[in-house]
Motif scaffolding. Structure first.
Motif, PDB file in Angstrom:
ATOM      1  N   TYR A  65      -4.799  14.321  -2.461  1.00 30.94           N
ATOM      2  CA  TYR A  65      -3.398  14.085  -2.818  1.00 30.94           C
ATOM      3  C   TYR A  65      -3.011  12.669  -2.447  1.00 30.94           C
ATOM      4  O   TYR A  65      -3.605  12.060  -1.563  1.00 30.94           O
ATOM      5  CB  TYR A  65      -2.483  15.104  -2.152  1.00 30.94           C
ATOM      6  N   ASP A  66      -2.014  12.177  -3.155  1.00 31.45           N
ATOM      7  CA  ASP A  66      -1.582  10.798  -2.943  1.00 31.45           C
ATOM      8  C   ASP A  66      -0.260  10.826  -2.190  1.00 31.45           C
ATOM      9  O   ASP A  66       0.792  11.137  -2.761  1.00 31.45           O
ATOM     10  CB  ASP A  66      -1.416  10.125  -4.319  1.00 31.45           C
ATOM     11  N   PRO A  67      -0.274  10.516  -0.892  1.00 33.50           N
ATOM     12  CA  PRO A  67       0.968  10.628  -0.113  1.00 33.50           C
ATOM     13  C   PRO A  67       2.017   9.603  -0.515  1.00 33.50           C
ATOM     14  O   PRO A  67       3.172   9.707  -0.109  1.00 33.50           O
ATOM     15  CB  PRO A  67       0.489  10.404   1.328  1.00 33.50           C
ATOM     16  N   THR A  68       1.611   8.601  -1.302  1.00 39.07           N
ATOM     17  CA  THR A  68       2.597   7.577  -1.662  1.00 39.07           C
ATOM     18  C   THR A  68       3.450   8.003  -2.862  1.00 39.07           C
ATOM     19  O   THR A  68       4.475   7.392  -3.128  1.00 39.07           O
ATOM     20  CB  THR A  68       1.909   6.245  -2.006  1.00 39.07           C
ATOM     21  N   VAL A  69       2.992   9.012  -3.593  1.00 38.32           N
ATOM     22  CA  VAL A  69       3.811   9.479  -4.718  1.00 38.32           C
ATOM     23  C   VAL A  69       4.958  10.305  -4.137  1.00 38.32           C
ATOM     24  O   VAL A  69       4.723  11.301  -3.457  1.00 38.32           O
ATOM     25  CB  VAL A  69       2.979  10.352  -5.686  1.00 38.32           C
ATOM     26  N   PRO A  70       6.188   9.885  -4.363  1.00 41.77           N
ATOM     27  CA  PRO A  70       7.291  10.631  -3.764  1.00 41.77           C
ATOM     28  C   PRO A  70       7.431  12.016  -4.402  1.00 41.77           C
ATOM     29  O   PRO A  70       7.399  12.139  -5.624  1.00 41.77           O
ATOM     30  CB  PRO A  70       8.514   9.760  -4.063  1.00 41.77           C
TER      31      PRO A  70
ATOM     32  N   LEU B  38       0.825  -1.205   0.000  1.00 38.83           N
ATOM     33  CA  LEU B  38       0.000   0.000   0.000  1.00 38.83           C
ATOM     34  C   LEU B  38       0.861   1.257   0.000  1.00 38.83           C
ATOM     35  O   LEU B  38       0.462   2.297  -0.499  1.00 38.83           O
ATOM     36  CB  LEU B  38      -0.941  -0.001   1.212  1.00 38.83           C
ATOM     37  N   ALA B  39       2.027   1.152   0.598  1.00 38.81           N
ATOM     38  CA  ALA B  39       2.933   2.309   0.651  1.00 38.81           C
ATOM     39  C   ALA B  39       3.639   2.534  -0.682  1.00 38.81           C
ATOM     40  O   ALA B  39       4.330   3.534  -0.862  1.00 38.81           O
ATOM     41  CB  ALA B  39       3.957   2.110   1.749  1.00 38.81           C
ATOM     42  N   HIS B  40       3.418   1.604  -1.614  1.00 42.89           N
ATOM     43  CA  HIS B  40       3.973   1.741  -2.959  1.00 42.89           C
ATOM     44  C   HIS B  40       5.494   1.971  -2.916  1.00 42.89           C
ATOM     45  O   HIS B  40       5.992   3.003  -3.367  1.00 42.89           O
ATOM     46  CB  HIS B  40       3.299   2.913  -3.663  1.00 42.89           C
TER      47      HIS B  40
END
Lengths: 707, 296
Positions: A203-208, A64-66
């Motif tokens: 927003y997607d917190p997993t996108v660095p 899930l944390a990608h």
């Protein structure tokens, strides 16, 4: 987080152990024997099962944390196509001279990111301060470089990182494969301080998020013009104008010998020197005057070495020529204060100082009117003038048709029949007097003067309706002035009778619905009729605060425009708005920005007004406004200046950045770090396979436990 | 009221009947209705008493002389000298007080014993009752009179479970007290050491008795169908407790129980002892049929 999630099975296991049932059973000795026999294997399997389940939860959390496996700074993508959103800071601070050229550096960094992408990858270049109406979109990397990155220019605004991130996440949301989000910025506080992650929305917190910094790390000395204030009672050619520029030093340390220079219409008019102490402000004053009426542009600029910041503050000046106003007194009195024009002349020039007044009133008696040529004046005011001759009427019509302004203030001496015969199309000729030849003579009156009406003492008739959308009465948009005007009481007035008279020409009405101020346009000029007197005989209007601005506004309007002013401009990014007469709705204004790019602004009607707005004020400088026709009354120029805080050049601290970005996975790196290149591999597939294998093993092991 | 033949023996139906006599009759009449009436056997010729005829009595047992004298029908009853003396041994230890269904093992055992007694006395054999836990609690000697049934039933109804199990010791004690050969019927859950139980049973055989064992078990005792972490507490010994995941030990438990049963069954077989494993969910007719099979 994944490790924390791994504790969950252990907790469940322990809770399950605590939650045991009790059972009274006769064959416990068989249970005991059985348990002893299986205990060793069972316990071993149980712990193994717990370990496998823990591993499964950790793998799921990791999935899930990608997670990505990254080498270098992870420019290229391996394993799956990459969608990259590259936000480029094009706020004003990016062109600050701090020993380098931050914006050029930013473009190079963005180019390097784009160059590292493969053919199947997609990228979007997103400006923090977008110029133009084209929305950012995902494209092939080469196309993004050519069409979006190269034409990008620094604007005068503050970076809108919230909007840029919203756009970036919106683009990435629909994309598959790997995703990356780059922000190339100088990390100055002015823009970053305004960033609000909640306002970004989804927003997607997993996108660095990789923040690539450009420009100097140290805060350079910085000074700018914080405020420009014009100190001039009246703005007109030949009159002195004072301009006060507040200069502020945002940096650490003193900045000596800063030259503040005033330039008007591309000519240096004055310059002053000032030393700015650390964190201090200093005011630099300029005094100048203009030789000709019209629109002027100028700026105050700062010169000197060793400091950055925005150095120029633009402004515009709109002046009219000084106005000669002819006041014709139809009821002169021995006591000056009782004279018909006493209040008018005082309202037009309250100080009596003709040398420094835009409005130059000249009072004559009505008998001398025939010897005076109205063409020498911009506005003629007939105050309680009794007689109207054919010759005078012809001269007044010619004057108004030629662009002059005529204010007819009535009174007890006015012979209405003569006015109606010569200035109106009315049939009310004076009995016994032959009808004059009025062929070719335009009517000046907007109606026919009717009976003089006296308001009974026990009644209270005041000013009721005031059309503040009309440019002649725009000043009464101010509530206090409007209240003052409405507090006036009228004791006598002339009825203005015409079946065709509608609300369009009526600027003010009395409480009983009768017109008080009515307009008629004739040729290039305008006529205003005040149905009561201009002195205090028929109303107490001259005793009200509103009287002076009312008279000045009406005269300025009749002279063909607003009064002169100094406009210190709007801040970049703000919209410029104009309000014009409703008849101009649907027309287009043309706005030419400092880069000579031209845009059309359509005037739209709403709530009985017509207005236009232009929100493309991205660059600092002078904007030119071209109206569709000469009778659309808008200033020809306006100034746009950068936000003052853009000259604050401190960088965002790591802790503040952490607070701002919070849950978003982010990393800050210098632009130079991009040379490390490297790649990133999405571990999702590997994790899915591992998770599936773990779950299968768990299922098998769980089943074995019960066999 | 049960209507089908099967429901005569359903433990759940029997559990709803309050009177033990009624339960015993219910079961026995049900069994007999399903069988061809067999020839009556082994009644004695030593006269004991007359009693008035009642419908259902055999006509051949009418005392015709008494009819001639008194003009009333009397039946002649005889004492002793029946062909068979049956010792009914019922385990009343604490472990019998367990039920997963309608009847506890103890209740099931009581009905079974009462039914057997009813059947035995109906066939004019002698029936006696011994209840025991880790010692002999009650002992009624075998008698063949019909009125004895009432006494047996009253004693059975007064019984409650108590104490620990020590079947082996009790069997030795009971065997020592039997002087004449007969039939010994043991109704117990046999939760004791199998060898000890078999040792006691062997002694009966050595003394020339026929032995019939009804091994009464609850269904859950055999299968351990529970789930979830469970703390098992022994009914007889509160100090004996064990926490286990029933699912995890189920297979091994079944093996252990099966092993225990096999030991008992094979041990019985070796000494010509009839062994019958009955679950409390098993209809009672099966148990009675096994007795009747032996009786033939």
């Amino acid at each position: 987080m994944a490790l924390a999630a791994g504790v969950i099975p252990l907790v469940i296991h322990l809770l399950n152990r605590r939650q045991q049932k009790r059972l009274r059973f006769p064959a416990v000795r068989f249970v005991l024997i059985s348990q002893r026999r299986v205990a060793r294997t069972y316990n071993l399997r149980n712990w193994l099962l717990l370990a496998v389940r823990t591993l499964a939860v950790i793998l799921l959390a990791l999935l899930l944390a990608h997670p990505l496996w990254e080498t270098g700074v992870g420019l290229a993508a391996r394993g799956a196509p990459l969608t990259a959103a590259i936000i480029v800071d094009n706020s004003l601070s990016m062109q600050v001279r701090d020993g380098g050229a931050p914006f050029d550096e930013a473009k190079k960094a963005a180019t390097r990111i784009l160059d590292a992408l493969d053919e199947g990858d997609r990228a979007a270049v997103i400006a923090t301060n977008p110029v133009g109406s084209t929305a950012a979109a995902l494209k092939a990397p080469e196309e993004a470089t050519l069409k979006d990155l190269r034409p990008l220019a620094v604007t005068a605004g503050t970076a809108d990182l919230t909007g840029a991130l919203r756009t970036a996440y919106g683009l990435l949301r629909g994309a598959g494969g790997q995703k990356s989000l780059w922000v190339v910025t100088d990390l100055r506080v002015a823009g970053w301080d305004r960033l609000s992650l909640p306002a970004v929305g989804e927003y997607d917190p997993t996108v660095p998020v990789k923040i690539v910094t450009v420009g100097a790390v140290e805060t350079p000395p910085s000074a700018t013009i914080k405020e420009l204030e014009a100190r001039a009672a009246q703005v007109a050619p030949g009159l002195d104008i004072e301009l006060a520029a507040t200069v502020v030093n945002f940096g650490a340390g003193e900045i000596p010998d800063v030259t503040a220079r005033l330039t008007i219409d591309d000519k240096v008019r004055d310059e002053k020197q000032v030393t700015l102490a650390e964190g201090a402000e200093a005011t630099v004053g300029f005094r100048f005057n203009l030789e000709r009426p019209g629109s002027h542009s100028g700026y105050v600029s700062l010169h000197g070495d060793g400091f950055s910041g925005n150095r120029r503050h633009y402004f515009t000046i709109h002046t009219r020529d000084r106005l000669n106003v002819l006041l014709v007194d139809g009821d002169p009195q021995r006591a000056l204060v009782a004279s018909e024009t006493f209040f008018l002349s005082r309202a037009l020039n309250p100080t009596g100082d003709l040398a420094n007044s835009v409005l130059l009133p000249e009072v004559i008696l009505s008998g001398a009117l025939e010897q005076v040529d109205p063409e020498g004046y911009q506005v003629v005011v007939l105050a309680n003038v009794p007689h109207m001759t054919l010759d005078l009427a012809k001269r007044l019509v010619a004057f108004v048709e030629g662009g002059g302004g005529l204010l007819l203030a009535l009174g007890d001496r006015v012979i209405a029949q003569e006015y109606n015969t010569l200035l109106s199309r009315g049939p009310l000729a004076v009995p016994g007097v032959p009808l004059p030849d009025l062929r070719g003579l335009a009517p000046l009156l907007p109606g026919i003067l009717g009976e003089r009406r006296r308001v009974p003492l026990d009644q209270n008739v005041g000013v009721e309706q005031v059309d503040t959308s009309h440019s002649a009465l725009a000043a009464f948009g101010d509530r206090r002035l409007l209240d003052s005007l409405r507090s006036a009481r009228v004791s006598s007035y002339f009825e203005l009778v015409t079946p065709n008279l509608d609300s369009e020409g009526v600027l003010m009405r009395l409480g009983n619905g009768q017109p008080l101020l009515v307009e008629r346009k004739v040729g290039k000029g305008r006529v205003l009729v005040l149905t009561t007197s201009a002195d205090s005989a028929w109303s107490n209007l001259p005793l009200k605060t509103a009287y002076v601005p009312l008279v000045q506004s009406l005269v300025s309007y009749l002279a063909g425009g607003s009064r002169g002013s100094v406009d210190t401009g709007i801040t970049a990014g703000e919209a410029k708005q104009w309000t014009v007469a409703p008849v101009h709705a649907g027309m287009d204004l043309r706005v030419v920005d400092p880069r000579r790019s031209e845009k059309a602004v359509t005037i739209t009607a709403a709530d009985g007004k017509a207005a236009g707005a232009f929100d493309g004020n991205h660059f600092a400088g002078i904007y030119r406004v071209v109206p569709p026709s000469a009778d659309v009354d808008v200033p020809g120029l306006y100034a746009v200046n950068p936000p003052v805080l853009e000259s604050r050049l401190e960088r965002m601290g790591a802790e503040e950045l952490e607070r701002k970005l919070g849950p978003v996975n982010h990393e800050v790196m210098a632009a130079g770090a991009l040379s490390a290149g490297g790649s990133r591999t999405d571990l999702a597939l590997a994790l899915v396979v591992l998770l599936m294998a773990t779950l299968l093993f768990e299922g098998w092991l769980g089943q074995r436990n019960y066999e | 009221m049960a209507t089908s033949e099967q429901s005569y023996f359903d433990p759940a139906v029997l559990a709803r009947l309050s009177n033990l006599h009624l339960k015993a009759r219910w079961v026995v009449e049900g069994v007999m209705a399903g069988l061809h009436r067999s020839r009556a056997k082994g009644f004695s010729v030593e006269f004991e008493q007359h009693r008035e005829y009642s419908p259902g009595d055999e006509i051949r047992r009418i005392d015709w002389k008494a009819l001639g004298k008194l003009d009333r029908y009397f039946i002649k009853e005889f004492e002793d000298e029946s062909n068979l003396k049956t010792h009914l041994l019922l385990d009343v230890s604490g472990s019998m007080d367990y039920a997963s269904g309608a009847l506890t093992k103890f209740q099931y055992g009581c009905i079974l014993v009462a039914s057997l007694a009813y059947l035995i006395l109906r066939q004019q054999d002698a029936a006696g009752l011994t209840t025991f836990s880790d010692r002999i609690d009650t002992q009624l000697p075998p008698k063949a009179t019909r009125g004895y049934m009432v006494e047996l039933l009253q004693r059975l109804e007064a019984e409650t479970t108590r104490g620990d199990t020590d079947v082996g010791k009790v069997l030795l004690e009971v065997a020592g007290g039997i002087r004449r050969r007969g039939l010994v019927v043991l109704v117990s859950d046999l939760l004791d050491d199998a060898e000890s139980v078999l040792q006691g049973l062997r002694l009966f055989r050595f003394k020339g008795n026929d032995v019939l064992v009804f091994h009464v078990m609850d269904e859950t005792e055999m299968t351990l169908p529970f789930s979830g972490n469970t703390r098992f507490e022994d009914i007889e010994d509160p100090g004996l407790r064990v926490t286990a995941d029933p699912k995890a030990i189920q297979a091994e438990y079944r093996r252990v129980v099966a092993n225990h049963i096999d030991t008992l069954r094979s041990g019985c077989h070796q000494y010509a002892i009839d062994y019958q494993l009955v679950s409390t969910a098993t209809p009672l007719d099966q148990a009675l049929v096994s007795y009747l099979s032996w009786r033939k």
